[in-house]
Write a protein that holds these residues in place. Structure first.
Motif, mmCIF file in Angstrom:
data_model
loop_
_atom_site.group_PDB
_atom_site.id
_atom_site.type_symbol
_atom_site.label_atom_id
_atom_site.label_comp_id
_atom_site.label_asym_id
_atom_site.label_seq_id
_atom_site.Cartn_x
_atom_site.Cartn_y
_atom_site.Cartn_z
ATOM 1 N N GLU A 1 0.819 -1.208 0.000
ATOM 2 C CA GLU A 1 0.000 0.000 0.000
ATOM 3 C C GLU A 1 0.855 1.261 0.000
ATOM 4 N N ALA A 2 1.993 1.219 0.672
ATOM 5 C CA ALA A 2 2.912 2.358 0.637
ATOM 6 C C ALA A 2 3.453 2.565 -0.778
ATOM 7 N N ALA A 3 3.783 1.466 -1.460
ATOM 8 C CA ALA A 3 4.278 1.563 -2.836
ATOM 9 C C ALA A 3 3.203 2.112 -3.763
ATOM 10 N N VAL A 4 1.991 1.652 -3.595
ATOM 11 C CA VAL A 4 0.885 2.144 -4.428
ATOM 12 C C VAL A 4 0.687 3.638 -4.197
ATOM 13 N N TRP A 5 0.760 4.064 -2.933
ATOM 14 C CA TRP A 5 0.609 5.486 -2.627
ATOM 15 C C TRP A 5 1.686 6.299 -3.339
#
Length: 82
Positions: free
Chosen positions: A45-49
């Motif tokens: 989710e951090a990467a997607v953000w």
């Protein structure tokens, strides 16, 4: 360019390491303000953000996703033999 610095994340490798060294798991959890290991989806989710429009002005950053572990990691790493 941006980077993600993940903390200990649940995986087969980490599960095996914890199974062989239960004291290390306890020490790492005690030393992490969140008191747990990250789930892979939390790192994803951090990467997607970072890839999304909401991070459009973030450049040259290292996003630490470790539940607060880096705040106190050195004494803990010495205790567990790193």
């Amino acid at each position: 360019m941006n980077a993600i610095a993940p903390g200990t994340t649940r995986s087969e490798m980490i599960a095996g390491w914890f199974a062989a060294n239960p004291d290390i798991e306890k020490e790492l959890h005690r030393a992490t303000p969140q008191q747990r290991t990250a789930e892979p989806v939390e790192i994803a989710e951090a990467a997607v953000w970072l890839c999304g429009d909401r991070a459009s002005f973030v450049t040259g950053a290292n996003l630490v996703v470790d539940g607060g572990f880096t705040i106190i990691r050195r004494p803990v790493l010495r205790r567990v033999g790193w």
